[in-house]
Design a protein around this motif. Structure first.
Motif, PDB file in Angstrom:
ATOM      1  N   ALA A   1     -12.396   6.253   3.393  1.00  0.00           N
ATOM      2  CA  ALA A   1     -11.093   6.692   2.895  1.00  0.00           C
ATOM      3  C   ALA A   1     -10.023   6.558   3.965  1.00  0.00           C
ATOM      4  O   ALA A   1      -8.876   6.270   3.673  1.00  0.00           O
ATOM      5  CB  ALA A   1     -11.183   8.133   2.420  1.00  0.00           C
ATOM      6  N   LYS A   2     -10.429   6.790   5.219  1.00  0.00           N
ATOM      7  CA  LYS A   2      -9.437   6.692   6.294  1.00  0.00           C
ATOM      8  C   LYS A   2      -9.474   5.312   6.906  1.00  0.00           C
ATOM      9  O   LYS A   2      -9.606   5.165   8.120  1.00  0.00           O
ATOM     10  CB  LYS A   2      -9.737   7.739   7.351  1.00  0.00           C
TER      11      LYS A   2
ATOM     12  N   GLY B   1      -7.268   3.108   7.491  1.00  0.00           N
ATOM     13  CA  GLY B   1      -6.211   2.824   8.463  1.00  0.00           C
ATOM     14  C   GLY B   1      -6.581   3.288   9.854  1.00  0.00           C
ATOM     15  O   GLY B   1      -6.375   2.580  10.840  1.00  0.00           O
ATOM     16  N   ASP B   2      -7.157   4.480   9.952  1.00  0.00           N
ATOM     17  CA  ASP B   2      -7.578   5.010  11.255  1.00  0.00           C
ATOM     18  C   ASP B   2      -8.766   4.236  11.793  1.00  0.00           C
ATOM     19  O   ASP B   2      -8.863   3.956  12.981  1.00  0.00           O
ATOM     20  CB  ASP B   2      -7.953   6.484  11.131  1.00  0.00           C
TER      21      ASP B   2
ATOM     22  N   LEU C   1      -7.809   0.777  13.082  1.00  0.00           N
ATOM     23  CA  LEU C   1      -7.085   0.875  14.357  1.00  0.00           C
ATOM     24  C   LEU C   1      -8.055   1.204  15.494  1.00  0.00           C
ATOM     25  O   LEU C   1      -7.939   0.662  16.595  1.00  0.00           O
ATOM     26  CB  LEU C   1      -5.983   1.934  14.283  1.00  0.00           C
TER      27      LEU C   1
ATOM     28  N   ARG D   1       0.839  -1.195   0.000  1.00  0.00           N
ATOM     29  CA  ARG D   1       0.000   0.000   0.000  1.00  0.00           C
ATOM     30  C   ARG D   1       0.877   1.250   0.000  1.00  0.00           C
ATOM     31  O   ARG D   1       0.660   2.179  -0.769  1.00  0.00           O
ATOM     32  CB  ARG D   1      -0.903   0.007   1.236  1.00  0.00           C
ATOM     33  N   GLN D   2       1.900   1.223   0.856  1.00  0.00           N
ATOM     34  CA  GLN D   2       2.739   2.403   0.983  1.00  0.00           C
ATOM     35  C   GLN D   2       3.429   2.751  -0.327  1.00  0.00           C
ATOM     36  O   GLN D   2       3.501   3.918  -0.704  1.00  0.00           O
ATOM     37  CB  GLN D   2       3.775   2.134   2.052  1.00  0.00           C
TER      38      GLN D   2
END
Lengths: 359, 439
Positions: free
Chosen positions: B399-400, B402-403, B406, B91-92
């Motif tokens: 969209a977020k 990842g947040d 977590l 992804r990065q």
């Protein structure tokens, strides 16, 4: 160009005898040194200097986002945030539960980083010095012991992290040996200690190695004299070994301290991301960056950077870590001191070894 | 000395002014985010060489598929770019390429959970619906590639959770069919413990409950099968609905009474597979890839021939799997998008999909492949997997992501560790999700 040419051209130019050299200690190779060093300096400026400045700039900016309600597309606008990224811990804390209860994520990672540094480096110093003392002894099979002690240090960190991850597995060797069912790799205090154990295992040999180098410069006569005077082993360790090995030891400890403060791969390999009981500042900054929040990430990295600068300053100031260990610099410093003193007493005598005078 | 101090001052001044210059050029739109309101029409007619970017291909099949394509399209050659094995690193690198508006990457193999992030930031283009064929595909997989009613990712591989069980133990305990709910499962476990000597020390159920993406997957399955959702179909946070709380309470209860062993808090896919494979578990939730490992007859598996596959169990009625898999998308800044579309269609064609499933056991997205007689013979779990994916639910399309993931892990890991009760944790999660989804 041979060695003598340079000295002649720089040192004894008969055409301008009256012009005094700027630095009495310089042998006129300054320009050559600058030329030889310039490629390195250029590389350092490009890969260290510029990114450092860019991230410094980044730390003062934030990104504002706007979602288009019809297409779901996000538009991002950068804005000058001033100190917002740094003061966010006060204005908008993100509470997480770490080892010491609920607190802001940055504060938690700061505490973890500091505790890791203090505990790991403390243990490593004690164990490392002990290792050095063993390695310095002459006995049968010393080569094996030396190699055995140094192997952990030669293992890449991420490899040792994966290895310790297997050891600390719930069904792994560690729990079998101690006969417990501790969840080492779950988020919690055991993970913190697992990291400490793995780090000490890996890097105590580093301190051991540098200390060993220091130990070997201590002449045997000193110990003999101590023995004649009736000192026991403990006394000669405290009064002779430690003081004489201190310069090497302090540098080793300083390097380890700076290294531990940047700890990243060991924790990630052992426990993974997002485990607050062992999250360090570099991990937090990295995670923020991967979520596209470069401003806060840069700010946290700079906070860590300043923290490291502070600690190394204290090291140099109070423990006298002589990192560069350059005789010439030391001589110049000594000369300046004498000049200052000289101004007071009007002493015309200059005495340094490097300038050719005998003290 | 004077000179030295001067030069230092000059240096300081120089770096400060450099900083000021850098600061001055800040502000404004961030490059690589496609901030424009009206999207320009994407040109899908250009042809020429392209690249295909994916995680490490361990099977070696991809390269041979590409070679075949290259043979037939000498002017539109595809180059394979392999990224690291780790999803985060893939992804990065894709994000970095997008942010620098790099043209190096053309077709991206995108994890289903990245779809929203990549689409929302304008890193990938919406696909022309008349040029891709999704009609024969499982609806859930197409849904996962869709963002705001537009298809951004063409589903090529999918994945769904399966319930693996010890068929020999079930038989000995006199149970005819595998459980469909957790309550039934707990009864089955009790019966097995009582009647099967060999299973006395085995734990009942295992899944992926370490604090990582797997926890989000497993927790979502509990909550979804209880009738709740962490994020509903309209993208609104509904994490503290009574159904969601009920799902998490069930999970907590199963940890508290030992149905799920405490050790599962450190399990990801491999650890849980190992536990089942060593005969320490009666039931296991995992992805289909473990089937081949359990079925191995080289002595590495203790459960060879003694296990069965069933759809997931749920809290209320049958389980709901979280959807996995990869979609192919086209990078916004890439050239030759016409070739890219053709190549994607080639890779998603039935023949290629069949070959890929046969060789790598990756779950296909076309329904016809699931009923292929040869494949079903080789992978008997395929019909069950089809059922699992048919009813599967994509993870939150935000969209977020990842947040969001977590936040889900933070809240629910606390619960299974016994630090917080489900209601409080989900109330906190709801507040956090509302904040993340509002932006």
């Amino acid at each position: 160009m041979s060695d003598t040419d340079i000295r002649q051209s720089g040192n004894a130019d008969p055409a301008r005898p009256a012009k005094r050299k700027k630095n009495a200690l310089s042998d006129g190779q300054g320009r050559l040194a600058a030329i030889l060093l310039s490629p390195t300096m250029v590389v350092i400026v490009v890969i260290v200097g510029i990114p450092l400045l860019l991230s410094l700039r980044e730390a003062f900016f934030g990104v504002r986002e706007q979602t288009n309600p019809d297409t779901g597309r996000i538009s991002k606008y950068e804005y000058f945030a001033g100190l917002d990224n740094f003061t966010r811990i006060f204005s908008n804390p993100t509470p997480v539960i770490g080892n010491f209860g609920q607190m802001d994520r940055l504060v938690n990672s700061f505490i973890n980083t500091s505790l890791f540094t203090i505990i790991c480096v403390g243990l490593e110093t004690v164990i490392g010095v002990a290792m050095a003392l063993i390695m310095a002894k002459a006995f049968r099979g010393r080569a094996f012991v030396r190699a055995g002690i140094l192997v952990p240090w030669a293992v890449p960190t991420i490899v040792s992290a994966m290895m310790w991850n297997l050891i600390f597995n719930e069904a792994g060797v560690m729990n079998k040996v101690i006969g417990q069912h501790i969840l080492w790799t779950a988020d919690g205090l055991p993970l913190f200690w697992a990291v400490v154990i793995a780090d000490v295992w890996k890097t105590a040999p580093f301190i051991g190695l540098l200390t060993l180098a220091g130990l070997q410069t201590i002449p045997a006569e000193v110990y003999e004299a101590a023995k004649v005077d009736g000192a026991n082993a403990w006394q000669s360790f405290l009064r002779i070994t430690l003081p004489m090995v201190k310069p090497a030891l302090v540098v080793a400890v300083l390097f380890r301290t700076l290294d531990t403060m940047r700890m990243f791969d060991l924790v990630v390999g052992l426990g993974g991301f997002g485990k607050y009981s062992a999250e360090t500042m570099s991990i937090f900054a990295y995670l923020e960056a991967t979520q596209g929040r470069y401003g806060p990430a840069a700010a946290y990295a700079i906070i860590l950077f300043l923290f490291i600068v502070l600690v190394s300053f204290l090291f140099v100031k109070f423990l006298g870590a002589d990192v560069i260990n350059d005789e010439e610099t030391a001589a110049i410093r000594a000369q300046r001191k004498r000049r200052k003193a000289g101004r007071a007493t009007r002493s015309p005598v200059r005495r340094t070894i490097t300038s050719g005078d005998l003290p | 000395m004077m000179f030295r101090r001067m030069s230092r001052l000059v240096g300081l001044a120089a770096s400060l002014s450099a900083l000021l210059v850098l600061t001055a050029c800040g502000g404004g739109e961030v490059p690589g985010t496609g901030g424009e309101e009206s999207e320009p029409a994407v040109d899908f007619s250009d042809r020429g060489p392209i690249t295909f970017v994916t995680g490490k291909d361990l099977s070696g099949l991809l390269q041979s598929e590409i070679d075949e394509w290259n043979k037939e399209h000498p002017d539109e050659k595809v180059t394979l770019i392999e990224l690291p094995d780790e999803a985060d690193q893939q992804r990065q690198q894709m994000v970095q390429n997008a942010q620098t508006q790099g043209t190096e990457y053309t077709v991206l193999s995108m994890d289903v959970v990245w779809t929203a992030e990549f689409a929302a930031n304008g890193w990938v283009v919406p696909l022309p619906e008349d040029q891709v064929d999704t009609s024969g595909m499982l609806p859930a997989t197409v849904d996962a590639g869709t963002y705001y009613d537009k298809l951004y990712g063409l589903p090529v591989t999918s994945d769904g959770g399966l319930l693996f069980y010890r068929s020999d133990w079930l038989k000995k305990a006199g149970i005819d069919s595998p459980p469909t709910t957790f309550a039934e499962m707990q009864e089955a476990c009790k019966a097995i413990t009582e009647k099967v000597d060999e299973a006395k020390d085995a734990d009942c159920y295992g899944g992926q409950f370490n604090k990582y993406e797997g926890l989000t997957v497993n927790v979502s399955e509990f909550i979804d099968s209880a009738g709740g959702h962490l994020v509903d179909d309209d993208g609104k946070a509904t994490a503290n609905s009574p159904e969601a709380v009920k799902g998490l309470e069930m999970l907590k209860a199963m940890f508290d009474d030992g149905t799920i062993p405490k050790a599962a808090q450190t399990w990801s896919e491999e650890e849980s597979r190992e536990a089942f494979q060593q005969g320490k578990l009666m039931f296991l939730r995992n992805w289909p890839y473990v089937y081949a490992k359990f079925d191995a007859d080289d002595g590495s598996s203790k459960v060879n021939g003694k296990f069965g596959v069933a759809p997931l169990a749920g809290v209320d009625g049958p389980g709901v799997s979280s959807l996995g898999g990869h979609n192919y998308a086209i990078s916004t800044w890439a050239q030759n998008k016409g070739t890219a579309i053709d190549f994607m269609n080639y890779m998603a064609s039935e023949d290629e999909m069949k070959a890929r499933t046969e060789k790598t056991s990756q779950a296909p997205t076309r329904t016809s492949v699931y009923t292929d007689a040869d494949l079903v013979k080789k992978y008997p779990y395929l019909p069950v997997l089809q059922k699992s994916i048919e009813t599967a639910r994509p993870r939150p399309k935000v969209a977020k992501y990842g947040d969001v993931t977590l936040a889900i892990q933070d809240a629910t890991y606390n619960v299974i560790q016994g630090n917080q009760d489900p209601q409080a944790a989900l109330d906190g999660l709801q507040a956090k999700l509302e904040e993340l989804l509002a932006q």
